[in-house]
Design a protein around this motif. Structure first.
Motif, PDB file in Angstrom:
ATOM      1  N   HIS A   6       0.825  -1.186   0.000  1.00 41.26           N
ATOM      2  CA  HIS A   6       0.000   0.000   0.000  1.00 41.26           C
ATOM      3  C   HIS A   6       0.873   1.255   0.000  1.00 41.26           C
ATOM      4  N   TRP A   9       2.258   2.853  -3.257  1.00 36.46           N
ATOM      5  CA  TRP A   9       1.424   3.686  -4.127  1.00 36.46           C
ATOM      6  C   TRP A   9       1.365   5.111  -3.595  1.00 36.46           C
ATOM      7  N   LEU A  30      -6.619   8.989  -0.821  1.00 35.85           N
ATOM      8  CA  LEU A  30      -6.550   7.560  -1.097  1.00 35.85           C
ATOM      9  C   LEU A  30      -5.221   7.231  -1.771  1.00 35.85           C
ATOM     10  N   HIS A  31      -4.923   5.956  -1.872  1.00 45.65           N
ATOM     11  CA  HIS A  31      -3.724   5.511  -2.576  1.00 45.65           C
ATOM     12  C   HIS A  31      -4.115   4.956  -3.940  1.00 45.65           C
ATOM     13  N   PRO A  33      -2.029   3.771  -7.964  1.00 38.27           N
ATOM     14  CA  PRO A  33      -0.767   3.734  -8.703  1.00 38.27           C
ATOM     15  C   PRO A  33      -0.641   4.851  -9.738  1.00 38.27           C
ATOM     16  N   ASN A  41     -10.753   4.896  -8.109  1.00 38.98           N
ATOM     17  CA  ASN A  41     -10.833   4.607  -6.681  1.00 38.98           C
ATOM     18  C   ASN A  41     -11.645   5.674  -5.948  1.00 38.98           C
ATOM     19  N   VAL A  45     -14.612   4.836  -3.580  1.00 35.52           N
ATOM     20  CA  VAL A  45     -14.477   5.051  -2.143  1.00 35.52           C
ATOM     21  C   VAL A  45     -15.380   6.183  -1.664  1.00 35.52           C
TER      22      VAL A  45
ATOM     23  N   PRO B  31      -5.806  -6.497  -1.854  1.00 34.85           N
ATOM     24  CA  PRO B  31      -4.445  -6.038  -1.546  1.00 34.85           C
ATOM     25  C   PRO B  31      -4.402  -4.648  -0.897  1.00 34.85           C
ATOM     26  N   VAL B  32      -5.333  -3.780  -1.243  1.00 34.13           N
ATOM     27  CA  VAL B  32      -5.396  -2.456  -0.603  1.00 34.13           C
ATOM     28  C   VAL B  32      -6.858  -2.109  -0.356  1.00 34.13           C
ATOM     29  N   GLU B  34      -8.637   0.447  -1.061  1.00 29.37           N
ATOM     30  CA  GLU B  34      -9.368   1.043  -2.188  1.00 29.37           C
ATOM     31  C   GLU B  34      -9.916  -0.056  -3.103  1.00 29.37           C
ATOM     32  N   LEU B  37     -12.944  -1.893  -1.487  1.00 26.50           N
ATOM     33  CA  LEU B  37     -14.223  -1.202  -1.669  1.00 26.50           C
ATOM     34  C   LEU B  37     -14.717  -1.320  -3.101  1.00 26.50           C
ATOM     35  N   ALA B  38     -13.788  -1.184  -4.053  1.00 22.12           N
ATOM     36  CA  ALA B  38     -14.185  -1.232  -5.459  1.00 22.12           C
ATOM     37  C   ALA B  38     -14.755  -2.606  -5.805  1.00 22.12           C
ATOM     38  N   ASN B  41     -18.166  -3.032  -4.373  1.00 22.92           N
ATOM     39  CA  ASN B  41     -19.162  -2.333  -5.203  1.00 22.92           C
ATOM     40  C   ASN B  41     -19.569  -3.188  -6.395  1.00 22.92           C
ATOM     41  N   TYR B 134     -19.040   0.411 -16.351  1.00 22.98           N
ATOM     42  CA  TYR B 134     -17.969   0.783 -15.417  1.00 22.98           C
ATOM     43  C   TYR B 134     -17.118  -0.431 -15.044  1.00 22.98           C
ATOM     44  N   ARG B 138     -12.922  -0.785 -15.413  1.00 23.22           N
ATOM     45  CA  ARG B 138     -12.042  -1.076 -14.287  1.00 23.22           C
ATOM     46  C   ARG B 138     -11.227  -2.348 -14.514  1.00 23.22           C
TER      47      ARG B 138
END
Lengths: 98, 250
Positions: A6, A9, A30-31, A33, A41, A45, B31-32, B34, B37-38, B41, B134, B138
């Motif tokens: 994490h 990034w 947020l993080h 890449p 993201n 988020v 892994p992270v 963000e 959450l994605a 969703n 969407y 992604r």
């Protein structure tokens, strides 16, 4: 979740405009890449509950911030100049955003 | 009741349900945060879509089965999803590869169904199409980043594609159900989706510096209820609570 990856990034600041006629407002960070994924993201988020009409992201490292130790000379002089505040106006009824 | 229509609706609902359940398996494990959450969703979008398809399937079937009854009280051989969506999550390249290959197909299918002569099918497809547009952006972006990333991520992404490719043939093979519904203007023949799918996949793979696997022998059977052993495990996890306490409510 692995904190190690994490941290690799970069951090991005997220700004969301919630409706027409309003300005973008900082909502958090947020993080991600890169810029494209930062936007995605941000959508995932920060706009899950229909908060957004427009999103900006900017690399946190690109933000130039004032020096907190200079706060006094920066903001202090405005403290006693109440005549600059529009406190003597009455807000017309029904106006939500002024 | 039109058995072909029920069959078609179960296929649509089961694709979304099984993939939604699969993707939901990443919740708390991505892994992270963000990505966590994605993915959540995406999973919720798919499960929402499956409810709409399965509720309509239950109504058309006319045996009083609700969307929940169809999701929780059918066994693996009664599920009609394509084999691709029951593939295990694996690593992130496996998950994103599966997602992209499916999303690219799903989007073309939903676009075709948006023009369905059945107003309900058309309505669900139009709602789902917006979400899936969407999803594919992604998942495609991730395939590109992993493919065009490090040597290791490139290797993992190519391996994932090679592994998943034999499951894409089923997506474009119409059977009697598809042909009957296409003739009525309710659904479409799956072969008609292949060109648009290929164009999108080729574009992403080129940008990702990945090689398109050769079309060889292809798995099939999911759409008629012949599944891999993986599906039973997915269903066991998804169905265990409602089966243990069938009358319980949240």
């Amino acid at each position: 979740m692995s904190g190690e990856r994490h941290d690799a990034w970069p951090l991005w600041e997220v700004f969301i405009r919630s409706g027409h006629g309003l300005s973008h407002k900082h909502v958090g960070s947020l993080h991600a890449p890169d810029a494209a994924l930062a936007l995605q993201n941000a959508r995932d988020v920060y706009t899950r509950r229909n908060e957004g009409a427009s999103v900006w992201v900017v690399r946190s490292s690109d933000i130039v911030a004032g020096d907190p130790s200079e706060r006094d000379s920066y903001f202090g002089p405005a403290e006693d100049k109440t005549f600059r505040s529009p406190t003597h106006y009455t807000v017309p009824e029904g106006v939500k955003n002024l | 009741m039109d058995p072909a229509l029920v069959e078609f609706l179960l296929r649509m609902g089961d694709n979304a349900l099984v993939l939604g359940q699969r993707v939901a398996g990443w919740t708390g494990h991505a892994p992270v945060i963000e990505e966590d959450l994605a993915l959540t969703n995406v999973a919720l979008d798919l499960i929402g879509q499956s409810r709409l398809w399965l509720a309509y399937a239950g109504e058309c079937e006319g045996r009083g089965r609700s969307d929940d009854a169809l999701a929780y009280f059918r066994d693996a051989h009664e599920f009609r999803n394509v084999l691709l969506v029951e593939r295990p999550n694996g690593n992130y390249a496996d998950t994103m590869g599966r997602q992209f290959l499916f999303d690219a197909w799903h989007l073309e299918l939903l676009r075709a169904l948006a023009a369905s002569r059945d107003a309900r099918v058309s309505g669900i497809a139009q709602k789902a199409e917006r979400e899936v547009a969407y999803h594919v952006r992604r998942s495609g972006d991730w395939v590109i980043r992993l493919g065009d990333g490090t040597e290791k991520s490139h290797g993992l992404m190519q391996a994932a594609l090679d592994e998943l490719w034999p499951y894409t043939g089923e997506l474009f093979r119409s059977d009697d159900v598809d042909r009957a519904l296409a003739a009525q203007g309710i659904a479409c023949e799956l072969e008609s989706l292949r060109d648009a799918w290929s164009r999108r996949v080729d574009g992403v793979l080129a940008e990702a510096t990945l090689a398109r696997p050769k079309d060889g022998w292809m798995h099939s059977g999911g759409r008629s209820g012949r599944h891999s052993e993986h599906l039973s495990y997915v269903l066991a996890e998804m169905q265990s609570v409602p089966r243990a306490v069938p009358a319980e409510r949240w």
